[in-house]
Design a protein around this motif. Structure first.
Motif, PDB file in Angstrom:
ATOM      1  N   TYR A  26       0.826  -1.221   0.000  1.00 22.80           N
ATOM      2  CA  TYR A  26       0.000   0.000   0.000  1.00 22.80           C
ATOM      3  C   TYR A  26       0.854   1.263   0.000  1.00 22.80           C
ATOM      4  O   TYR A  26       0.377   2.338  -0.339  1.00 22.80           O
ATOM      5  CB  TYR A  26      -1.002  -0.022   1.167  1.00 22.80           C
ATOM      6  N   ILE A  27       2.148   1.139   0.393  1.00 22.79           N
ATOM      7  CA  ILE A  27       3.078   2.256   0.210  1.00 22.79           C
ATOM      8  C   ILE A  27       3.980   1.832  -0.967  1.00 22.79           C
ATOM      9  O   ILE A  27       4.775   0.893  -0.828  1.00 22.79           O
ATOM     10  CB  ILE A  27       3.904   2.524   1.487  1.00 22.79           C
ATOM     11  N   SER A  63       6.640   1.879  11.673  1.00 22.25           N
ATOM     12  CA  SER A  63       6.020   2.094  12.986  1.00 22.25           C
ATOM     13  C   SER A  63       6.945   1.855  14.174  1.00 22.25           C
ATOM     14  O   SER A  63       6.597   2.211  15.301  1.00 22.25           O
ATOM     15  CB  SER A  63       4.827   1.161  13.154  1.00 22.25           C
ATOM     16  N   LYS A  66       7.619   4.784  16.197  1.00 22.50           N
ATOM     17  CA  LYS A  66       6.622   5.312  17.147  1.00 22.50           C
ATOM     18  C   LYS A  66       7.091   5.140  18.596  1.00 22.50           C
ATOM     19  O   LYS A  66       6.684   5.894  19.483  1.00 22.50           O
ATOM     20  CB  LYS A  66       5.277   4.611  16.953  1.00 22.50           C
ATOM     21  N   PHE A  94      -4.075  -1.144  12.702  1.00 26.22           N
ATOM     22  CA  PHE A  94      -3.288   0.036  13.096  1.00 26.22           C
ATOM     23  C   PHE A  94      -3.837   1.350  12.562  1.00 26.22           C
ATOM     24  O   PHE A  94      -3.635   2.401  13.147  1.00 26.22           O
ATOM     25  CB  PHE A  94      -1.825  -0.142  12.656  1.00 26.22           C
ATOM     26  N   ASN A 113      -1.921   4.242  14.621  1.00 26.13           N
ATOM     27  CA  ASN A 113      -1.608   5.491  13.905  1.00 26.13           C
ATOM     28  C   ASN A 113      -2.216   6.723  14.580  1.00 26.13           C
ATOM     29  O   ASN A 113      -1.577   7.769  14.669  1.00 26.13           O
ATOM     30  CB  ASN A 113      -2.071   5.403  12.452  1.00 26.13           C
ATOM     31  N   GLU A 157       4.648   7.665   0.798  1.00 29.06           N
ATOM     32  CA  GLU A 157       3.576   7.491   1.779  1.00 29.06           C
ATOM     33  C   GLU A 157       2.576   8.650   1.718  1.00 29.06           C
ATOM     34  O   GLU A 157       1.366   8.444   1.827  1.00 29.06           O
ATOM     35  CB  GLU A 157       4.143   7.344   3.193  1.00 29.06           C
ATOM     36  N   ASN A 164      -4.321   8.233   6.958  1.00 27.71           N
ATOM     37  CA  ASN A 164      -3.650   9.033   7.985  1.00 27.71           C
ATOM     38  C   ASN A 164      -4.139  10.478   7.947  1.00 27.71           C
ATOM     39  O   ASN A 164      -4.290  11.119   8.991  1.00 27.71           O
ATOM     40  CB  ASN A 164      -2.137   8.944   7.814  1.00 27.71           C
ATOM     41  N   CYS A 192       8.120   7.940  10.157  1.00 23.35           N
ATOM     42  CA  CYS A 192       7.974   6.558   9.673  1.00 23.35           C
ATOM     43  C   CYS A 192       9.013   6.216   8.602  1.00 23.35           C
ATOM     44  O   CYS A 192       9.273   5.054   8.344  1.00 23.35           O
ATOM     45  CB  CYS A 192       6.579   6.344   9.081  1.00 23.35           C
ATOM     46  N   TYR A 240       0.101  -4.488  16.498  1.00 22.29           N
ATOM     47  CA  TYR A 240      -1.224  -4.260  15.914  1.00 22.29           C
ATOM     48  C   TYR A 240      -2.237  -5.138  16.667  1.00 22.29           C
ATOM     49  O   TYR A 240      -2.110  -5.290  17.879  1.00 22.29           O
ATOM     50  CB  TYR A 240      -1.218  -4.532  14.400  1.00 22.29           C
ATOM     51  N   GLY A 257       7.028  -3.042  12.327  1.00 18.64           N
ATOM     52  CA  GLY A 257       6.719  -2.006  11.338  1.00 18.64           C
ATOM     53  C   GLY A 257       6.403  -2.664  10.011  1.00 18.64           C
ATOM     54  O   GLY A 257       6.868  -3.793   9.756  1.00 18.64           O
ATOM     55  N   VAL A 258       5.649  -1.977   9.154  1.00 17.35           N
ATOM     56  CA  VAL A 258       5.258  -2.583   7.879  1.00 17.35           C
ATOM     57  C   VAL A 258       6.419  -2.677   6.874  1.00 17.35           C
ATOM     58  O   VAL A 258       6.254  -3.262   5.811  1.00 17.35           O
ATOM     59  CB  VAL A 258       4.035  -1.887   7.227  1.00 17.35           C
TER      60      VAL A 258
HETATM   61  N1  GLU Z   1       3.681   4.652   7.906  1.00 16.65           N
HETATM   62  C1  GLU Z   1       2.832   3.519   8.074  1.00 16.65           C
HETATM   63  C2  GLU Z   1       1.370   3.941   8.019  1.00 16.65           C
HETATM   64  O1  GLU Z   1       0.995   4.896   8.616  1.00 16.65           O
HETATM   65  C3  GLU Z   1       3.165   2.879   9.385  1.00 16.65           C
HETATM   66  C4  GLU Z   1       2.463   1.600   9.539  1.00 16.65           C
HETATM   67  C5  GLU Z   1       3.224   0.618  10.351  1.00 16.65           C
HETATM   68  O2  GLU Z   1       4.419   0.396  10.200  1.00 16.65           O
HETATM   69  O3  GLU Z   1       2.542   0.012  11.181  1.00 16.65           O
HETATM   70  O4  GLU Z   1       0.603   3.336   7.359  1.00 16.65           O
END
Ligand code: GLU
Length: 304
Positions: A26-27, A63, A66, A94, A113, A157, A164, A192, A240, A257-258
């Motif tokens: 998705y990214i 993530s 974070k 998330f 998030n 992103e 987001n 991120c 998550y 993290g994703v």
């Molecule tokens: N930057 C990612 C997002 O906001 C972080 C997600 C993740 O690693 O959990 O979708």
């Protein structure tokens, strides 16, 4: 404990098995990563280091960052931050918006998030040059001036950041984002995008295994109580809506993290970073979770 041998044995077992995960697509920029990368690095509190595989290759920590933004906000503001964000697992994906409506814009925890966006808002209010000061904080705790943001990941992103953007504006409507949403989102996407290798990640997070101290015990970043609390949130909310499963199988606090990275902490013993980009259905690295499960099983050592 012969960690090098243990890491080697588990690495061989897992490399021989089929990787059942999928790349985060998705990214767009994350979908370009070589899915076969697989690295592990373990640093002990008495400063022994063990690495295997692609442990020196930088990747997008996503993530996992974070935990570092929470640490800085907690260090600056102390217990006041818990008025704006909770400490309960959400049991939702998330990037979910659903609970915010009934919870009146107070996110369940700082690792989903919504909660991370509120922490970004706190940092933007508190820091003079938010992005630069945050980077300096990370460079200090990692003792590494080479840690940086990735422009291509930030832009990638941002180009698909609809959820987001929605989360940030929704929280703003409840008054729990003070600053301009665009500034908060820019901080969030930049945070991120930070890139580190497993070696760098494991060294950066060692202070969570060391009662909040960096530099061979000389400088304290967080108090013992604050360190305990962030480890506790990693334990209950770090994976998550698979945090219970991770606790059940691995038994260590950690954060995923994703980008396929995972950091896990064995308090008073070690911090370990794993990286394998293919994710399971809940968004956690398939091989990373398997690796850590075998590590605590084979060494018969977890926090429980
Ligand atoms: N930057 C990612 C997002 O906001 C972080 C997600 C993740 O690693 O959990 O979708």
């Amino acid at each position: 404990m012969d960690y090098q041998l243990i890491l080697h044995e588990i690495y061989e077992i897992i490399s021989a098995q089929k990787d059942r995960g999928e790349l985060a697509s998705y990214i767009p920029e994350l979908a370009k990563v070589n899915p076969d990368n697989f690295g592990i690095y373990l640093t002990t509190v008495d400063k022994n280091e063990f690495g295997i595989g692609d442990c020196y290759t930088k990747f997008s920590i996503q993530s996992i960052a974070k935990v570092l933004s929470l640490s800085l906000a907690y260090k600056i503001l102390g217990e006041k931050i818990w008025v704006r964000v909770g400490v309960e697992p959400s049991g939702t994906p998330f990037n979910s918006l659903v609970q915010l409506e009934t919870d009146k814009g107070i996110p369940r925890n700082p690792f989903i998030n919504s909660g991370a966006l509120v922490i970004c808002d706190i940092l933007v209010s508190q820091l003079k040059n938010p992005l630069q000061d945050f980077l300096s904080f990370i460079r200090e705790i990692s003792d590494n001036a080479n840690v940086n943001f990735s422009k291509s990941i930030i832009e990638s992103e941002r180009s698909v950041g609809y959820r987001n953007i929605a989360l940030c504006n929704f929280i703003k409507s409840f008054g729990n984002i003070i600053n301009d949403p665009d500034e908060i989102l820019n901080f969030y996407f930049s945070m991120c995008s930070i890139e580190m290798s497993c070696q760098e990640l494991s060294k950066t997070f060692l202070f969570f295994a060391n009662n909040g101290f960096i530099n061979s015990g000389n400088k304290q970043i967080l108090s013992i109580s604050q360190t305990k609390r962030i480890n506790a949130i990693m334990q209950t909310c770090g994976f998550y809506d698979e945090s219970g499963e991770f606790t059940f199988k691995v038994g260590l606090p950690g954060k995923s993290g994703v980008g396929g990275g995972i950091i896990a902490i064995h308090p008073n013993n070690y911090s370990i970073a794993t990286w394998s980009p293919k994710l399971n259905k809940k968004g956690n690295s398939y091989r990373g979770m398997r690796f850590l499960e075998l590590l605590t099983t084979n060494t018969q050592s977890s926090i429980f």
